[in-house]
Scaffold this motif. Structure first.
Motif, PDB file in Angstrom:
ATOM      1  N   PHE A   1     -37.929  56.240 125.330  1.00 13.10           N
ATOM      2  CA  PHE A   1     -37.665  56.627 126.714  1.00 13.10           C
ATOM      3  C   PHE A   1     -38.942  56.509 127.543  1.00 13.10           C
ATOM      4  O   PHE A   1     -38.943  55.909 128.624  1.00 13.10           O
ATOM      5  CB  PHE A   1     -37.117  58.063 126.730  1.00 13.10           C
ATOM      6  N   GLU A   2     -40.029  57.071 127.018  1.00 15.03           N
ATOM      7  CA  GLU A   2     -41.313  57.000 127.720  1.00 15.03           C
ATOM      8  C   GLU A   2     -41.782  55.557 127.874  1.00 15.03           C
ATOM      9  O   GLU A   2     -42.159  55.126 128.959  1.00 15.03           O
ATOM     10  CB  GLU A   2     -42.384  57.810 126.973  1.00 15.03           C
ATOM     11  N   GLU A   3     -41.765  54.798 126.792  1.00 12.15           N
ATOM     12  CA  GLU A   3     -42.287  53.433 126.812  1.00 12.15           C
ATOM     13  C   GLU A   3     -41.434  52.493 127.652  1.00 12.15           C
ATOM     14  O   GLU A   3     -41.958  51.659 128.393  1.00 12.15           O
ATOM     15  CB  GLU A   3     -42.382  52.883 125.384  1.00 12.15           C
ATOM     16  N   GLU A   4     -40.116  52.603 127.549  1.00 14.21           N
ATOM     17  CA  GLU A   4     -39.223  51.647 128.202  1.00 14.21           C
ATOM     18  C   GLU A   4     -38.899  52.006 129.640  1.00 14.21           C
ATOM     19  O   GLU A   4     -38.678  51.122 130.465  1.00 14.21           O
ATOM     20  CB  GLU A   4     -37.930  51.519 127.399  1.00 14.21           C
ATOM     21  N   LEU A   5     -38.833  53.276 129.946  1.00 17.30           N
ATOM     22  CA  LEU A   5     -38.417  53.684 131.287  1.00 17.30           C
ATOM     23  C   LEU A   5     -39.530  54.346 132.089  1.00 17.30           C
ATOM     24  O   LEU A   5     -39.892  53.888 133.162  1.00 17.30           O
ATOM     25  CB  LEU A   5     -37.208  54.620 131.208  1.00 17.30           C
ATOM     26  N   VAL A   6     -40.075  55.425 131.597  1.00 13.99           N
ATOM     27  CA  VAL A   6     -41.025  56.220 132.374  1.00 13.99           C
ATOM     28  C   VAL A   6     -42.285  55.429 132.704  1.00 13.99           C
ATOM     29  O   VAL A   6     -42.753  55.445 133.844  1.00 13.99           O
ATOM     30  CB  VAL A   6     -41.366  57.531 131.639  1.00 13.99           C
ATOM     31  N   ASN A   7     -42.839  54.736 131.731  1.00 11.06           N
ATOM     32  CA  ASN A   7     -44.099  54.024 131.961  1.00 11.06           C
ATOM     33  C   ASN A   7     -43.968  52.847 132.916  1.00 11.06           C
ATOM     34  O   ASN A   7     -44.959  52.335 133.388  1.00 11.06           O
ATOM     35  CB  ASN A   7     -44.682  53.543 130.630  1.00 11.06           C
ATOM     36  N   ASN A   8     -42.757  52.427 133.215  1.00 14.54           N
ATOM     37  CA  ASN A   8     -42.552  51.268 134.075  1.00 14.54           C
ATOM     38  C   ASN A   8     -41.945  51.618 135.439  1.00 14.54           C
ATOM     39  O   ASN A   8     -41.546  50.722 136.170  1.00 14.54           O
ATOM     40  CB  ASN A   8     -41.646  50.251 133.371  1.00 14.54           C
ATOM     41  N   ILE A   9     -41.884  52.884 135.771  1.00 18.26           N
ATOM     42  CA  ILE A   9     -41.259  53.279 137.040  1.00 18.26           C
ATOM     43  C   ILE A   9     -41.909  52.592 138.243  1.00 18.26           C
ATOM     44  O   ILE A   9     -41.198  52.035 139.079  1.00 18.26           O
ATOM     45  CB  ILE A   9     -41.226  54.808 137.207  1.00 18.26           C
ATOM     46  N   PRO A  10     -43.231  52.584 138.381  1.00 16.25           N
ATOM     47  CA  PRO A  10     -43.801  51.925 139.573  1.00 16.25           C
ATOM     48  C   PRO A  10     -43.392  50.457 139.686  1.00 16.25           C
ATOM     49  O   PRO A  10     -43.065  49.986 140.776  1.00 16.25           O
ATOM     50  CB  PRO A  10     -45.314  52.079 139.375  1.00 16.25           C
ATOM     51  N   ASP A  11     -43.383  49.739 138.573  1.00 20.79           N
ATOM     52  CA  ASP A  11     -42.996  48.322 138.623  1.00 20.79           C
ATOM     53  C   ASP A  11     -41.548  48.155 139.070  1.00 20.79           C
ATOM     54  O   ASP A  11     -41.237  47.266 139.866  1.00 20.79           O
ATOM     55  CB  ASP A  11     -43.173  47.663 137.248  1.00 20.79           C
ATOM     56  N   ARG A  12     -40.654  48.998 138.575  1.00 18.72           N
ATOM     57  CA  ARG A  12     -39.242  48.880 138.953  1.00 18.72           C
ATOM     58  C   ARG A  12     -39.026  49.288 140.414  1.00 18.72           C
ATOM     59  O   ARG A  12     -38.203  48.701 141.110  1.00 18.72           O
ATOM     60  CB  ARG A  12     -38.367  49.693 138.002  1.00 18.72           C
ATOM     61  N   ILE A  13     -39.787  50.256 140.876  1.00 19.10           N
ATOM     62  CA  ILE A  13     -39.685  50.648 142.282  1.00 19.10           C
ATOM     63  C   ILE A  13     -40.183  49.518 143.174  1.00 19.10           C
ATOM     64  O   ILE A  13     -39.551  49.188 144.185  1.00 19.10           O
ATOM     65  CB  ILE A  13     -40.422  51.973 142.546  1.00 19.10           C
ATOM     66  N   ILE A  14     -41.290  48.909 142.811  1.00 12.22           N
ATOM     67  CA  ILE A  14     -41.803  47.763 143.583  1.00 12.22           C
ATOM     68  C   ILE A  14     -40.750  46.661 143.624  1.00 12.22           C
ATOM     69  O   ILE A  14     -40.493  46.072 144.682  1.00 12.22           O
ATOM     70  CB  ILE A  14     -43.133  47.237 142.984  1.00 12.22           C
ATOM     71  N   GLN A  15     -40.115  46.380 142.494  1.00 14.15           N
ATOM     72  CA  GLN A  15     -39.084  45.337 142.469  1.00 14.15           C
ATOM     73  C   GLN A  15     -37.909  45.712 143.382  1.00 14.15           C
ATOM     74  O   GLN A  15     -37.392  44.862 144.104  1.00 14.15           O
ATOM     75  CB  GLN A  15     -38.583  45.087 141.044  1.00 14.15           C
ATOM     76  N   SER A  16     -37.515  46.966 143.361  1.00 17.44           N
ATOM     77  CA  SER A  16     -36.429  47.409 144.249  1.00 17.44           C
ATOM     78  C   SER A  16     -36.819  47.274 145.713  1.00 17.44           C
ATOM     79  O   SER A  16     -35.997  46.875 146.544  1.00 17.44           O
ATOM     80  CB  SER A  16     -36.037  48.856 143.943  1.00 17.44           C
ATOM     81  N   LEU A  17     -38.060  47.600 146.019  1.00 15.65           N
ATOM     82  CA  LEU A  17     -38.530  47.407 147.397  1.00 15.65           C
ATOM     83  C   LEU A  17     -38.509  45.932 147.771  1.00 15.65           C
ATOM     84  O   LEU A  17     -38.085  45.580 148.872  1.00 15.65           O
ATOM     85  CB  LEU A  17     -39.938  47.976 147.571  1.00 15.65           C
ATOM     86  N   LEU A  18     -38.951  45.077 146.872  1.00 10.82           N
ATOM     87  CA  LEU A  18     -38.943  43.638 147.158  1.00 10.82           C
ATOM     88  C   LEU A  18     -37.529  43.123 147.402  1.00 10.82           C
ATOM     89  O   LEU A  18     -37.329  42.219 148.220  1.00 10.82           O
ATOM     90  CB  LEU A  18     -39.619  42.860 146.026  1.00 10.82           C
ATOM     91  N   ASN A  19     -36.549  43.708 146.731  1.00  6.29           N
ATOM     92  CA  ASN A  19     -35.154  43.312 146.958  1.00  6.29           C
ATOM     93  C   ASN A  19     -34.714  43.579 148.398  1.00  6.29           C
ATOM     94  O   ASN A  19     -33.811  42.910 148.908  1.00  6.29           O
ATOM     95  CB  ASN A  19     -34.209  44.050 146.014  1.00  6.29           C
TER      96      ASN A  19
END
Length: 188
Positions: A24-42
């Motif tokens: 959970f930590e490695e796959e989701l929590v540690n990547n939150i900023p990257d996924r948020i940036i991608q959502s913003l780019l969308n």
């Protein structure tokens, strides 16, 4: 430990639970900023009748907040206030609040959740609705904050000629806010 060894949570062992929390930590929590940036780019894909796309609107709102001396948390709220538009167009404020709620003050979460209603002041009268619907929340501790957010930054941020800061300028602030120990963390 093999991640496929359990098929039901009521048979989960302590070792399997520990492994799942690690994943959970490695796959989701540690990547939150990257996924948020991608959502913003969308959000670049949506103009909603404006001269600027929704990403530019978010960047302008955050730039205005930053230049007005808002604290880091408020700037991140400004940056992400419309992040939910793509998946939750009728309640995108609630989605933005849900994403940030573990990391921000209750007042800022309330502001995000209600900013759509406050922003409707500028157009509700055109669609036969009461532009003062927001007034039912007068007296709420975050009422003035939300009013200021909409009047001072959000409603102004549709200008194609505004000198907007870049998304990379905001990334350190986003990472800082998202690095806070969230309430309800499995680490607690």
């Amino acid at each position: 430990m093999d991640s496929q060894t359990y098929t039901r949570l009521d048979t989960l062992t302590r070792e399997q639970c520990d492994f799942s929390f690690k994943c959970f930590e490695e796959e989701l929590v540690n990547n939150i900023p990257d996924r948020i940036i991608q959502s913003l780019l969308n959000l670049r894909n949506y103009h909603l009748g404006s001269q600027v796309n929704s990403l530019e609107h978010c960047l302008q709102t955050a730039t205005r907040a930053f230049r007005d001396g808002a604290d880091e948390e408020m700037v991140v709220c400004a940056l992400l206030h419309d992040i939910g538009e793509e998946l939750a167009p009728y309640n995108h404020g609630q989605m933005a609040a849900a994403i940030l709620r573990p990391y921000i003050s209750p007042e800022n979460a309330w502001m995000l959740e209600h900013h759509q209603l406050f922003q409707a002041y500028y157009y509700n009268h055109f669609i036969g609705r009461d532009r003062n619907e927001r007034d039912r929340f007068k007296g709420h501790p975050a009422f003035e904050r939300t009013l200021m957010f909409c009047e001072g930054w959000d409603q102004l941020s549709f200008d194609p000629n505004y000198d907007t800061m870049s998304l990379s300028d905001f990334r350190p602030m986003l990472e800082s806010v998202l690095s806070r120990e969230p309430y309800g963390s499995i680490k607690s």
